[in-house]
Design an enzyme around this catalytic site. Structure first.
Site, PDB file in Angstrom:
ATOM      1  N   ARG A 123     -22.683   4.891  93.406  1.00 41.02           N
ATOM      2  CA  ARG A 123     -23.241   5.014  91.829  1.00 41.02           C
ATOM      3  C   ARG A 123     -22.163   5.561  91.439  1.00 41.02           C
ATOM      4  NH1 ARG A 123     -26.647   7.236  95.839  1.00 41.02           N
ATOM      5  NH2 ARG A 123     -28.501   7.015  95.929  1.00 41.02           N
ATOM      6  N   LYS A 145     -17.680  -1.616  78.392  1.00 42.97           N
ATOM      7  CA  LYS A 145     -18.993  -2.341  78.819  1.00 42.97           C
ATOM      8  C   LYS A 145     -18.681  -3.238  80.651  1.00 42.97           C
ATOM      9  CE  LYS A 145     -21.578  -2.647  74.247  1.00 42.97           C
ATOM     10  NZ  LYS A 145     -22.096  -3.848  73.067  1.00 42.97           N
ATOM     11  N   GLU A 187     -10.826 -12.240  67.379  1.00 49.45           N
ATOM     12  CA  GLU A 187     -10.981 -10.887  67.302  1.00 49.45           C
ATOM     13  C   GLU A 187      -9.837 -10.153  66.590  1.00 49.45           C
ATOM     14  OE1 GLU A 187     -13.847 -10.378  68.445  1.00 49.45           O
ATOM     15  OE2 GLU A 187     -14.189 -11.660  69.973  1.00 49.45           O
ATOM     16  N   LYS A 226     -10.976  -0.716  68.397  1.00 44.16           N
ATOM     17  CA  LYS A 226     -11.427  -0.591  69.138  1.00 44.16           C
ATOM     18  C   LYS A 226     -11.632   0.680  69.182  1.00 44.16           C
ATOM     19  CE  LYS A 226     -14.560  -2.827  72.159  1.00 44.16           C
ATOM     20  NZ  LYS A 226     -14.777  -4.331  73.442  1.00 44.16           N
ATOM     21  N   GLU A 236     -23.299   2.999  71.876  1.00 44.05           N
ATOM     22  CA  GLU A 236     -24.381   1.938  70.772  1.00 44.05           C
ATOM     23  C   GLU A 236     -25.414   2.822  70.015  1.00 44.05           C
ATOM     24  OE1 GLU A 236     -22.634  -1.825  70.985  1.00 44.05           O
ATOM     25  OE2 GLU A 236     -24.451  -2.197  71.480  1.00 44.05           O
ATOM     26  N   ARG A 241     -20.933   1.800  66.533  1.00 44.97           N
ATOM     27  CA  ARG A 241     -20.153   0.553  67.379  1.00 44.97           C
ATOM     28  C   ARG A 241     -21.096  -1.004  66.269  1.00 44.97           C
ATOM     29  NH1 ARG A 241     -18.648   1.243  73.198  1.00 44.97           N
ATOM     30  NH2 ARG A 241     -18.607  -1.040  73.673  1.00 44.97           N
ATOM     31  N   ASN A 245     -19.496  -5.955  65.683  1.00 47.17           N
ATOM     32  CA  ASN A 245     -19.683  -7.336  65.522  1.00 47.17           C
ATOM     33  C   ASN A 245     -20.046  -7.479  64.514  1.00 47.17           C
ATOM     34  OD1 ASN A 245     -21.252  -7.514  67.798  1.00 47.17           O
ATOM     35  ND2 ASN A 245     -23.059  -6.398  67.177  1.00 47.17           N
ATOM     36  N   HIS A 248     -20.243 -11.553  64.117  1.00 44.23           N
ATOM     37  CA  HIS A 248     -20.328 -11.916  65.121  1.00 44.23           C
ATOM     38  C   HIS A 248     -22.308 -12.591  65.300  1.00 44.23           C
ATOM     39  CE1 HIS A 248     -17.030 -10.753  67.188  1.00 44.23           C
ATOM     40  NE2 HIS A 248     -17.977 -11.155  68.168  1.00 44.23           N
ATOM     41  N   HIS A 252     -22.480 -15.330  67.351  1.00 49.97           N
ATOM     42  CA  HIS A 252     -24.087 -15.825  68.078  1.00 49.97           C
ATOM     43  C   HIS A 252     -24.529 -16.735  67.946  1.00 49.97           C
ATOM     44  CE1 HIS A 252     -23.053 -11.787  69.520  1.00 49.97           C
ATOM     45  NE2 HIS A 252     -22.750 -12.473  69.521  1.00 49.97           N
ATOM     46  N   HIS A 264     -15.900 -19.085  71.468  1.00 54.45           N
ATOM     47  CA  HIS A 264     -16.720 -17.575  71.619  1.00 54.45           C
ATOM     48  C   HIS A 264     -15.175 -17.205  69.685  1.00 54.45           C
ATOM     49  CE1 HIS A 264     -18.444 -13.594  70.566  1.00 54.45           C
ATOM     50  NE2 HIS A 264     -17.050 -13.123  70.751  1.00 54.45           N
TER      51      HIS A 264
HETATM   52  N1  LIG Z   1     -17.491  -6.047  77.875  1.00 55.00           N
HETATM   53  C1  LIG Z   1     -16.825  -6.756  76.947  1.00 55.00           C
HETATM   54  O1  LIG Z   1     -16.532  -5.623  76.203  1.00 55.00           O
HETATM   55  C2  LIG Z   1     -16.771  -6.969  76.264  1.00 55.00           C
HETATM   56  C3  LIG Z   1     -16.204  -7.786  75.133  1.00 55.00           C
HETATM   57  C4  LIG Z   1     -15.880  -9.363  74.817  1.00 55.00           C
HETATM   58  C5  LIG Z   1     -15.905 -10.166  76.152  1.00 55.00           C
HETATM   59  N2  LIG Z   1     -16.375 -10.202  77.053  1.00 55.00           N
HETATM   60  C6  LIG Z   1     -16.861 -11.506  78.406  1.00 55.00           C
HETATM   61  O2  LIG Z   1     -15.339 -11.423  78.242  1.00 55.00           O
HETATM   62  C7  LIG Z   1     -15.312 -12.951  78.342  1.00 55.00           C
HETATM   63  C8  LIG Z   1     -14.863 -13.857  78.327  1.00 55.00           C
HETATM   64  O3  LIG Z   1     -13.261 -13.527  79.310  1.00 55.00           O
HETATM   65  P1  LIG Z   1     -11.783 -14.361  78.842  1.00 55.00           P
HETATM   66  O4  LIG Z   1     -11.909 -15.307  77.462  1.00 55.00           O
HETATM   67  O5  LIG Z   1     -10.692 -13.417  79.285  1.00 55.00           O
HETATM   68  O6  LIG Z   1     -12.247 -15.374  79.538  1.00 55.00           O
HETATM   69  P2  LIG Z   1     -12.356 -15.315  81.045  1.00 55.00           P
HETATM   70  O7  LIG Z   1     -12.111 -14.331  81.881  1.00 55.00           O
HETATM   71  O8  LIG Z   1     -13.393 -16.598  81.576  1.00 55.00           O
HETATM   72  O9  LIG Z   1     -10.834 -15.718  81.531  1.00 55.00           O
HETATM   73  C9  LIG Z   1     -10.272 -17.609  80.783  1.00 55.00           C
HETATM   74  C10 LIG Z   1      -9.398 -18.170  82.163  1.00 55.00           C
HETATM   75  O10 LIG Z   1      -8.482 -17.818  81.849  1.00 55.00           O
HETATM   76  C11 LIG Z   1      -7.344 -17.812  83.524  1.00 55.00           C
HETATM   77  N3  LIG Z   1      -6.936 -16.900  82.988  1.00 55.00           N
HETATM   78  C12 LIG Z   1      -7.425 -15.622  82.931  1.00 55.00           C
HETATM   79  N4  LIG Z   1      -6.088 -15.273  83.417  1.00 55.00           N
HETATM   80  C13 LIG Z   1      -4.804 -15.981  83.056  1.00 55.00           C
HETATM   81  C14 LIG Z   1      -3.201 -15.965  82.508  1.00 55.00           C
HETATM   82  N5  LIG Z   1      -2.149 -15.140  82.742  1.00 55.00           N
HETATM   83  N6  LIG Z   1      -3.031 -17.630  82.445  1.00 55.00           N
HETATM   84  C15 LIG Z   1      -3.252 -18.502  82.383  1.00 55.00           C
HETATM   85  N7  LIG Z   1      -4.783 -17.822  83.185  1.00 55.00           N
HETATM   86  C16 LIG Z   1      -5.975 -17.007  83.412  1.00 55.00           C
HETATM   87  C17 LIG Z   1      -9.715 -17.420  83.925  1.00 55.00           C
HETATM   88  O11 LIG Z   1      -9.029 -18.185  85.432  1.00 55.00           O
HETATM   89  C18 LIG Z   1     -10.225 -18.267  83.715  1.00 55.00           C
HETATM   90  O12 LIG Z   1     -10.244 -19.953  83.644  1.00 55.00           O
HETATM   91  C19 LIG Z   1     -17.045 -13.450  78.470  1.00 55.00           C
HETATM   92  O13 LIG Z   1     -17.954 -13.272  79.723  1.00 55.00           O
HETATM   93  C20 LIG Z   1     -17.517 -12.353  78.096  1.00 55.00           C
HETATM   94  O14 LIG Z   1     -19.048 -12.075  77.461  1.00 55.00           O
HETATM   95  C21 LIG Z   1     -16.963  -8.699  77.616  1.00 55.00           C
HETATM   96 ZN   LIG Z   2     -16.338 -11.504  69.918  1.00 56.00          ZN
END
Ligand SMILES: NC(=O)c1ccc[n+]([C@@H]2O[C@H](COP(=O)([O-])OP(=O)(O)OC[C@H]3O[C@@H](n4cnc5c(N)ncnc54)[C@H](O)[C@@H]3O)[C@@H](O)[C@H]2O)c1
Ligand SMILES: [Zn+2]
Length: 357
Positions: A123, A145, A187, A226, A236, A241, A245, A248, A252, A264
């Protein structure tokens, strides 16, 4: 080092932004009075770069280290129920307790899955985020999130769960491919457009966006924007919040129409171009501000023209209508009224959308 506090009463937490922070993670965590045991969640690529350094820092600080858990794919596929089940079982075998901590080391994917696991195991146990991509440092690691994807939609199952601390080491970005960095900048430009005209001007003036001091500054300003929005609408529910978007709703639809081949950040760039065009049509925005936005998007090396992606108009509109249905027939668009300022607009007709697209 810069420090931003996200003020959410008993769930408040600091975001640390600076260089060489990964090697001192242990000393940053010490004052939090966490329990003795920590389990790191990461993936192979990231672990090769930073795991040893984080582990030795935690050891020096006196933490007891469980065997790290490496996500299997290193991409979006890791946000699945299978991963989650394996991770929960790994946590149980490592005998994590209520007082233990999960530390997510990696991009947004690692943070989203680890966050979900931390929020549900017994939990809820403590969560620390060490984001290592630009997108994760300015967006995914802030706001609480967490989530995984289902075959029918991305991020469909998840929780709101705030971390105890976010540690954003700008130095980790050195080996990130330029295309990934650009996606993060989409972003950052968004934050400038919705709230922070000074951040926008910084981006306009600076020649070398990848220089570490500059990165530190813009990451901190983005995190602050943010954080401030999250503080006013943590879950939200208050309609605040939604301004995050910006661009976005279009983005999307573009991503879906491309069968998710469009990255993205590129989709967000195109989405902001469409939103600004719509704002101009509605006489909310001056031509000069629309041009400033689009020039900055081009400066980031992001696209402003959708034509070369060959996304069918039909698919895009269909997706936007579907989105509209989901929200009980009331599509809401976040439209800019100036650089640094947006409005939420509901009276957008299908005809107007068609014209924009
Ligand atoms: N929770 C939220 O509020 C929120 C907001 C925006 C996006 N997201 C999520 O985030 C995800 C995308 O995240 P992302 O863009 O970080 O992609 P990712 O986590 O897939 O990372 C991209 C690639 O970079 C590599 N990598 C990571 N750090 C590195 C470094 N320092 N040097 C070299 N390579 C590295 C990773 O292994 C991966 O292959 C999506 O799933 C999206 O839905 C969540
Ligand atoms: Zn975004």
């Amino acid at each position: 080092m810069k420090r931003i506090l996200v003020r959410l009463k008993e769930r408040s937490y600091p975001i640390l932004i600076g260089r060489n922070l990964v090697a001192s993670v242990g000393s940053f965590l010490k004052p939090l009075k966490l329990g003795p045991k920590i389990l790191i969640v990461t993936n192979e690529a990231v672990s090769n770069l930073f795991l040893a350094s984080v582990l030795s820092s935690l050891k020096r600080a006196g933490f007891e280290l469980a065997a790290p858990y490496l996500l299997e794919h290193g991409d979006e596929r890791d946000k699945s129920e299978k991963t989650l089940l394996r991770l929960w079982e790994h946590m149980a075998r490592a005998k994590l307790e209520r007082t233990s901590t999960l530390l997510a080391l990696g991009g947004g994917v690692v943070g989203d899955v680890a966050g979900f696991a931390a929020s549900t195991y017994m939990r809820g146990i403590s969560l620390v985020l060490v984001p290592t991509t630009l997108l994760a440092q300015v967006d995914a690691s802030i706001g609480g999130k967490t989530g995984i994807d289902l075959p029918s939609a991305k991020n469909l199952v998840g929780t709101f769960y705030q971390p105890r601390m976010v540690i954003s080491d700008v130095g980790t970005l050195q080996k990130i491919p330029t295309r990934e960095l650009r996606n993060g900048f989409a972003e950052i430009i968004k934050y400038g457009m919705i709230r922070d005209a000074a951040l926008f001007r910084l981006l306009e003036r600076e020649k070398n966006w990848f220089e570490p001091d500059f990165l530190e500054t813009v990451i901190a300003r983005s995190a602050a924007v943010k954080a401030e929005i999250i503080e006013r609408d943590e879950r939200e529910t208050k309609g605040e919040r939604i301004i995050l978007n910006y661009g976005h709703t279009f983005a999307h639809a573009f991503e879906a129409a491309s069968q998710y081949r469009l990255p993205h950040g590129e989709a967000v760039a195109l989405g902001m171009v469409s939103a600004a065009r719509l704002a101009r049509k509605k006489k909310l925005l001056r031509a000069s501000d629309e041009e400033r936005q689009n020039r900055l998007i081009e400066k980031a090396g992001l696209p402003t023209e959708r034509a070369r992606y060959r996304l069918g108009h039909h698919g895009i509109l269909q997706h936007m209508m579907l989105d509209k249905k989901k929200r009980e027939g009331k599509p809401r668009f976040v439209l800019p009224s100036a650089v640094g300022c947006v409005k939420v607009v509901e009276n957008v007709s299908l005809a107007e959308l068609k014209e924009i697209l």
